[in-house]
Design an enzyme around this catalytic site. Structure first.
Site, PDB file in Angstrom:
ATOM      1  N   ASP A  35      -0.982  -4.959   2.043  1.00  0.00           N
ATOM      2  CA  ASP A  35      -0.127  -3.765   2.048  1.00  0.00           C
ATOM      3  C   ASP A  35       1.270  -4.168   2.518  1.00  0.00           C
ATOM      4  O   ASP A  35       1.426  -4.956   3.444  1.00  0.00           O
ATOM      5  CB  ASP A  35      -0.721  -2.693   2.976  1.00  0.00           C
ATOM      6  CG  ASP A  35      -0.126  -1.328   2.731  1.00  0.00           C
ATOM      7  OD1 ASP A  35      -0.846  -0.449   2.221  1.00  0.00           O
ATOM      8  OD2 ASP A  35       1.081  -1.141   3.043  1.00  0.00           O
ATOM      9  N   ILE A  36       2.287  -3.587   1.893  1.00  0.00           N
ATOM     10  CA  ILE A  36       3.669  -3.922   2.219  1.00  0.00           C
ATOM     11  C   ILE A  36       4.067  -3.407   3.610  1.00  0.00           C
ATOM     12  O   ILE A  36       4.987  -3.941   4.230  1.00  0.00           O
ATOM     13  CB  ILE A  36       4.622  -3.358   1.131  1.00  0.00           C
ATOM     14  CG1 ILE A  36       5.927  -4.127   1.102  1.00  0.00           C
ATOM     15  CG2 ILE A  36       4.842  -1.873   1.292  1.00  0.00           C
ATOM     16  CD1 ILE A  36       6.780  -3.835  -0.127  1.00  0.00           C
ATOM     17  N   ASN A  97      -7.628   7.358  -0.152  1.00  0.00           N
ATOM     18  CA  ASN A  97      -6.980   8.663  -0.168  1.00  0.00           C
ATOM     19  C   ASN A  97      -6.931   9.190  -1.599  1.00  0.00           C
ATOM     20  O   ASN A  97      -6.709   8.422  -2.541  1.00  0.00           O
ATOM     21  CB  ASN A  97      -5.561   8.544   0.387  1.00  0.00           C
ATOM     22  CG  ASN A  97      -5.546   8.083   1.828  1.00  0.00           C
ATOM     23  OD1 ASN A  97      -6.354   8.528   2.635  1.00  0.00           O
ATOM     24  ND2 ASN A  97      -4.633   7.182   2.171  1.00  0.00           N
ATOM     25  N   GLU A 105      -0.394   8.557  -1.760  1.00  0.00           N
ATOM     26  CA  GLU A 105       1.014   8.267  -2.070  1.00  0.00           C
ATOM     27  C   GLU A 105       1.150   7.649  -3.469  1.00  0.00           C
ATOM     28  O   GLU A 105       2.041   8.015  -4.226  1.00  0.00           O
ATOM     29  CB  GLU A 105       1.498   7.279  -1.002  1.00  0.00           C
ATOM     30  CG  GLU A 105       2.969   7.030  -0.911  1.00  0.00           C
ATOM     31  CD  GLU A 105       3.236   5.982   0.172  1.00  0.00           C
ATOM     32  OE1 GLU A 105       3.919   5.005  -0.145  1.00  0.00           O
ATOM     33  OE2 GLU A 105       2.741   6.137   1.308  1.00  0.00           O
ATOM     34  N   VAL A 106       0.294   6.701  -3.772  1.00  0.00           N
ATOM     35  CA  VAL A 106       0.396   5.981  -5.052  1.00  0.00           C
ATOM     36  C   VAL A 106      -0.769   6.429  -5.964  1.00  0.00           C
ATOM     37  O   VAL A 106      -1.940   6.238  -5.606  1.00  0.00           O
ATOM     38  CB  VAL A 106       0.327   4.455  -4.828  1.00  0.00           C
ATOM     39  CG1 VAL A 106       0.415   3.722  -6.162  1.00  0.00           C
ATOM     40  CG2 VAL A 106       1.441   4.001  -3.892  1.00  0.00           C
ATOM     41  N   HIS A 110      -7.081   3.192  -5.236  1.00  0.00           N
ATOM     42  CA  HIS A 110      -7.088   2.044  -4.331  1.00  0.00           C
ATOM     43  C   HIS A 110      -7.908   2.342  -3.105  1.00  0.00           C
ATOM     44  O   HIS A 110      -8.073   3.499  -2.703  1.00  0.00           O
ATOM     45  CB  HIS A 110      -5.674   1.623  -3.933  1.00  0.00           C
ATOM     46  CG  HIS A 110      -4.848   2.723  -3.343  1.00  0.00           C
ATOM     47  ND1 HIS A 110      -4.223   3.681  -4.109  1.00  0.00           N
ATOM     48  CD2 HIS A 110      -4.544   3.021  -2.054  1.00  0.00           C
ATOM     49  CE1 HIS A 110      -3.569   4.513  -3.330  1.00  0.00           C
ATOM     50  NE2 HIS A 110      -3.757   4.147  -2.062  1.00  0.00           N
ATOM     51  N   HIS A 112      -8.072   1.053   0.955  1.00  0.00           N
ATOM     52  CA  HIS A 112      -7.463   0.298   2.045  1.00  0.00           C
ATOM     53  C   HIS A 112      -8.594  -0.372   2.834  1.00  0.00           C
ATOM     54  O   HIS A 112      -9.571   0.292   3.196  1.00  0.00           O
ATOM     55  CB  HIS A 112      -6.733   1.227   3.027  1.00  0.00           C
ATOM     56  CG  HIS A 112      -5.610   2.033   2.439  1.00  0.00           C
ATOM     57  ND1 HIS A 112      -4.284   1.768   2.709  1.00  0.00           N
ATOM     58  CD2 HIS A 112      -5.608   3.113   1.615  1.00  0.00           C
ATOM     59  CE1 HIS A 112      -3.512   2.644   2.086  1.00  0.00           C
ATOM     60  NE2 HIS A 112      -4.301   3.485   1.422  1.00  0.00           N
TER      61      HIS A 112
END
Ligand code: 5GP
Length: 126
Positions: A35-36, A97, A105-106, A110, A112
């Site tokens: 993750d960025i 999420n 958000e994206v 995905h 995490h």
């Protein structure tokens, strides 16, 4: 209402190689990268390569091969990061999420993988 996948989302751009990523693992159907903006010492995002918006979309629409590959990739990342609680690691948390209430958000499915510290309770108390 059917899902509509936006191929301009940031993870789609990562999959097309238009944006760099710090890859942890790549398999036939799955990509895992750091993750960025990590929220723990271990914070890896695992994404399917297919155009799925969120977890239920993936779970109900992807092929068995894609789902098996994705699930195994999560296990492999946990092994690579040394967080498997049954293998000497200290554990981890998986989060996926989805949508507005999930504060996604994206809009590319995905998971995490978070670990490397005590993550506290699952949700903040109201
Ligand atoms: P969400 O809230 O959708 O579950 O989480 C999206 C995650 O993607 C966030 O943790 C955010 O830091 C991460 N992220 C957003 N843009 C990028 C990017 O360009 N590269 C990487 N590696 N992670 C990103």
């Amino acid at each position: 209402m059917a899902y509509e996948y936006d191929d301009q989302n940031i993870f789609a751009k990562i999959l097309r190689g238009e944006i760099p990523n710090d890859t942890v693992l790549e398999t036939e159907h799955t990509l895992a990268f750091n993750d960025i903006a990590p929220q723990a010492p271990v914070h890896v995002l695992v994404i399917p390569k297919g155009p799925y918006v969120c977890h239920d979309h993936f779970a109900l629409s992807a092929s068995e091969a894609q789902i098996a590959d994705f699930t195994q990739a999560i296990g492999q990342v946990c092994r690579l990061k040394g967080v498997q609680p049954g293998e000497g690691g200290n554990g981890f948390r998986l989060i996926s999420n989805a949508g507005a209430d999930g504060v996604q958000e994206v809009p590319h499915m995905h998971v995490h993988i978070l670990g490397g510290r005590d993550l506290g309770r699952m949700l903040a108390q109201e």
